[in-house]
Write a protein that holds these residues in place. Sequence first.
Motif, mmCIF file in Angstrom:
data_model
loop_
_atom_site.group_PDB
_atom_site.id
_atom_site.type_symbol
_atom_site.label_atom_id
_atom_site.label_comp_id
_atom_site.label_asym_id
_atom_site.label_seq_id
_atom_site.Cartn_x
_atom_site.Cartn_y
_atom_site.Cartn_z
ATOM 1 N N SER A 13 -40.004 -28.904 -9.745
ATOM 2 C CA SER A 13 -39.032 -29.280 -8.997
ATOM 3 C C SER A 13 -38.501 -30.972 -9.623
ATOM 4 O O SER A 13 -38.806 -31.521 -10.070
ATOM 5 C CB SER A 13 -40.014 -29.586 -7.489
ATOM 6 O OG SER A 13 -40.630 -30.895 -7.594
ATOM 7 N N ALA A 14 -37.798 -31.517 -8.661
ATOM 8 C CA ALA A 14 -36.519 -32.412 -8.679
ATOM 9 C C ALA A 14 -38.072 -33.301 -8.455
ATOM 10 O O ALA A 14 -37.516 -35.011 -9.210
ATOM 11 C CB ALA A 14 -35.640 -33.227 -7.907
ATOM 12 N N ALA A 15 -39.134 -33.215 -7.826
ATOM 13 C CA ALA A 15 -39.947 -34.934 -7.451
ATOM 14 C C ALA A 15 -40.545 -34.791 -8.652
ATOM 15 O O ALA A 15 -40.897 -36.303 -8.801
ATOM 16 C CB ALA A 15 -40.663 -34.220 -5.888
ATOM 17 N N SER A 16 -41.087 -33.215 -9.244
ATOM 18 C CA SER A 16 -41.932 -34.033 -10.571
ATOM 19 C C SER A 16 -40.632 -34.354 -11.772
ATOM 20 O O SER A 16 -41.006 -34.773 -13.106
ATOM 21 C CB SER A 16 -42.666 -32.328 -11.126
ATOM 22 O OG SER A 16 -43.420 -32.653 -9.737
ATOM 23 N N LEU A 17 -39.880 -33.772 -11.862
ATOM 24 C CA LEU A 17 -38.944 -34.667 -13.008
ATOM 25 C C LEU A 17 -38.056 -35.553 -12.752
ATOM 26 O O LEU A 17 -38.028 -36.129 -14.409
ATOM 27 C CB LEU A 17 -37.210 -33.287 -12.347
ATOM 28 C CG LEU A 17 -35.781 -34.396 -13.218
ATOM 29 C CD1 LEU A 17 -36.284 -33.476 -15.097
ATOM 30 C CD2 LEU A 17 -35.223 -33.395 -12.980
ATOM 31 N N ALA A 18 -38.473 -36.455 -11.922
ATOM 32 C CA ALA A 18 -38.680 -37.475 -11.706
ATOM 33 C C ALA A 18 -39.495 -38.484 -13.122
ATOM 34 O O ALA A 18 -39.188 -39.799 -13.077
ATOM 35 C CB ALA A 18 -39.302 -38.374 -10.309
ATOM 36 N N ALA A 19 -40.664 -37.606 -12.803
ATOM 37 C CA ALA A 19 -41.689 -38.440 -13.922
ATOM 38 C C ALA A 19 -40.642 -38.839 -15.598
ATOM 39 O O ALA A 19 -41.418 -39.372 -16.069
ATOM 40 C CB ALA A 19 -42.624 -37.045 -13.853
ATOM 41 N N ALA A 20 -40.182 -37.699 -15.366
ATOM 42 C CA ALA A 20 -38.678 -37.698 -17.598
ATOM 43 C C ALA A 20 -37.766 -38.227 -17.381
ATOM 44 O O ALA A 20 -37.067 -38.967 -18.101
ATOM 45 C CB ALA A 20 -39.990 -35.976 -18.009
ATOM 46 N N ALA A 21 -36.541 -38.004 -16.510
ATOM 47 C CA ALA A 21 -35.455 -37.877 -16.188
ATOM 48 C C ALA A 21 -35.427 -38.919 -15.725
ATOM 49 O O ALA A 21 -35.749 -38.698 -14.100
ATOM 50 C CB ALA A 21 -34.933 -36.434 -15.842
ATOM 51 N N LEU A 22 -35.323 -40.076 -15.737
ATOM 52 C CA LEU A 22 -34.883 -41.602 -14.799
ATOM 53 C C LEU A 22 -34.236 -41.590 -13.620
ATOM 54 O O LEU A 22 -33.525 -41.394 -13.427
ATOM 55 C CB LEU A 22 -34.701 -42.500 -15.571
ATOM 56 C CG LEU A 22 -34.980 -43.745 -15.333
ATOM 57 C CD1 LEU A 22 -36.758 -43.798 -14.485
ATOM 58 C CD2 LEU A 22 -34.282 -44.851 -15.697
ATOM 59 N N GLY A 218 -47.576 -43.046 -17.281
ATOM 60 C CA GLY A 218 -47.287 -41.594 -16.950
ATOM 61 C C GLY A 218 -47.844 -42.067 -15.263
ATOM 62 O O GLY A 218 -48.300 -42.834 -14.863
ATOM 63 N N LEU A 219 -48.184 -40.652 -14.646
ATOM 64 C CA LEU A 219 -47.883 -40.446 -13.082
ATOM 65 C C LEU A 219 -49.480 -40.276 -12.771
ATOM 66 O O LEU A 219 -50.262 -40.710 -13.534
ATOM 67 C CB LEU A 219 -47.716 -39.274 -12.954
ATOM 68 C CG LEU A 219 -45.677 -39.176 -12.651
ATOM 69 C CD1 LEU A 219 -45.505 -37.444 -12.216
ATOM 70 C CD2 LEU A 219 -44.955 -39.582 -12.149
ATOM 71 N N GLY A 265 -60.453 -40.861 -16.198
ATOM 72 C CA GLY A 265 -59.586 -39.503 -15.132
ATOM 73 C C GLY A 265 -59.026 -39.082 -16.671
ATOM 74 O O GLY A 265 -59.602 -38.653 -17.303
ATOM 75 N N GLY A 266 -57.854 -38.527 -16.281
ATOM 76 C CA GLY A 266 -56.667 -37.755 -17.231
ATOM 77 C C GLY A 266 -55.401 -38.429 -17.715
ATOM 78 O O GLY A 266 -54.944 -39.293 -17.255
ATOM 79 N N THR A 267 -55.016 -37.709 -18.291
ATOM 80 C CA THR A 267 -53.289 -37.476 -19.096
ATOM 81 C C THR A 267 -52.121 -36.856 -17.639
ATOM 82 O O THR A 267 -52.320 -36.232 -16.983
ATOM 83 C CB THR A 267 -52.757 -37.980 -20.398
ATOM 84 O OG1 THR A 267 -53.201 -36.039 -19.894
ATOM 85 C CG2 THR A 267 -53.779 -38.333 -20.989
ATOM 86 N N CYS A 268 -51.182 -37.861 -17.988
ATOM 87 C CA CYS A 268 -49.849 -36.910 -17.037
ATOM 88 C C CYS A 268 -48.613 -37.390 -17.340
ATOM 89 O O CYS A 268 -48.651 -37.551 -18.873
ATOM 90 C CB CYS A 268 -50.393 -37.058 -15.032
ATOM 91 S SG CYS A 268 -48.611 -36.687 -14.152
ATOM 92 N N PHE A 269 -47.314 -36.160 -17.084
ATOM 93 C CA PHE A 269 -46.004 -37.010 -17.519
ATOM 94 C C PHE A 269 -45.722 -38.416 -17.691
ATOM 95 O O PHE A 269 -46.064 -39.348 -16.725
ATOM 96 C CB PHE A 269 -44.734 -36.300 -16.165
ATOM 97 C CG PHE A 269 -45.355 -35.325 -15.819
ATOM 98 C CD1 PHE A 269 -44.905 -33.816 -16.556
ATOM 99 C CD2 PHE A 269 -46.117 -34.970 -14.230
ATOM 100 C CE1 PHE A 269 -45.277 -32.341 -16.050
ATOM 101 C CE2 PHE A 269 -46.269 -33.616 -13.960
ATOM 102 C CZ PHE A 269 -45.752 -32.726 -14.859
ATOM 103 N N GLY A 270 -45.300 -38.971 -18.605
ATOM 104 C CA GLY A 270 -44.194 -39.791 -18.991
ATOM 105 C C GLY A 270 -45.801 -41.135 -20.374
ATOM 106 O O GLY A 270 -45.790 -41.828 -20.736
#
Length: 328
Positions: A13-22, A218-219, A265-270
């Motif tokens: 979704s566009a919300a998750s896109l915010a993690a990579a496309a600024l 990242g997120l 914890g772990g890793t995520c977008f970004g």
Amino acid sequence: MPISFRQLAATVSAASLAAAALLAPALPAHAIVGGAPDAGEHPYVGQLLFYVPDAVDPRFEDPGAWFKCTGTLIDEDTVVTAGHCTYAVGVEGEAPADPLHGGTDVWFSVLPAPDYSILKPSSTYVPDRNAQRYTDWSKALDASSTWHEAEATFTHPEYVDAAFLLHDLGVVELSEPIVLQGDGTGPAYGTLPQEGYLDRYYTKSAKRTALFESVGYGLEDSGPKFSLGGDTRRKADRRLVSFKGAYGLPNIAVMFSHAGRGTTGGTCFGDSGGPTFDITTPQIAEQNIIVAVTSFGLNSNCNAGGSYRIDQPDDLEFLMDPSDPYTP
């Protein structure tokens, strides 16, 4: 099928896109899923902001998209990151002649929370002013004292974007040095592992006692229809789970825990391209040894993913002289 955090961002979704496309910052700034603030422990780890001319940002009529990754300084002007964070990076807003090297549209900041206030919100350019967005943003980044532009980028010479996890390694050479002072107990920058470094943890007993630390911007959390945080350097303690990180292929991708005994914890977008350090003992931790870079996720929830180990002969050869494969 494993996909890079950058690729996955383009499918959700566009919300998750915010993690990579600024997008304009609108949420509290957090990072690594779980984990804790880095608190200055890794000043040589920073955030990459880069432009890919051929990538699609669905909000705009014309191609061109901005992405974020994490990287590690191994000296004053050399940043180690993931290959999918350097592939097809632009040259002054145009596609490079060879997507594997030469891109300059990358900027790197080692601030714990990089300054995005200098960039106008993407919403002010939608839908037909994407080229103007590049012009304005690149000008602002160039003028910033905390963002450092790339002189050139280099992607592992065997990297193929459709099978990125096999050689997911990249290098950004900065146009100016970032001089850091160590604390006297170890090197001031990240360091490369010896060949086959992770092999020492193959046995069950060795793997059980090993401890690692991932760092990134990242997120803090993500799902199919939401994203939370990002753009702040955080860290998480993790355990080595498997040497067969994807498709059962050994010695390429490795899996670290996202939860469980002795982990935070772990890793995520970004976090793509961000380092995982060996911290099994205090003496090892002081050496800042990068054993892997964050590579891919298995879903949009950031509860499973893998890292690309950089202690293989071809990786170390590339890191010693990234430009050599591309020098006539």
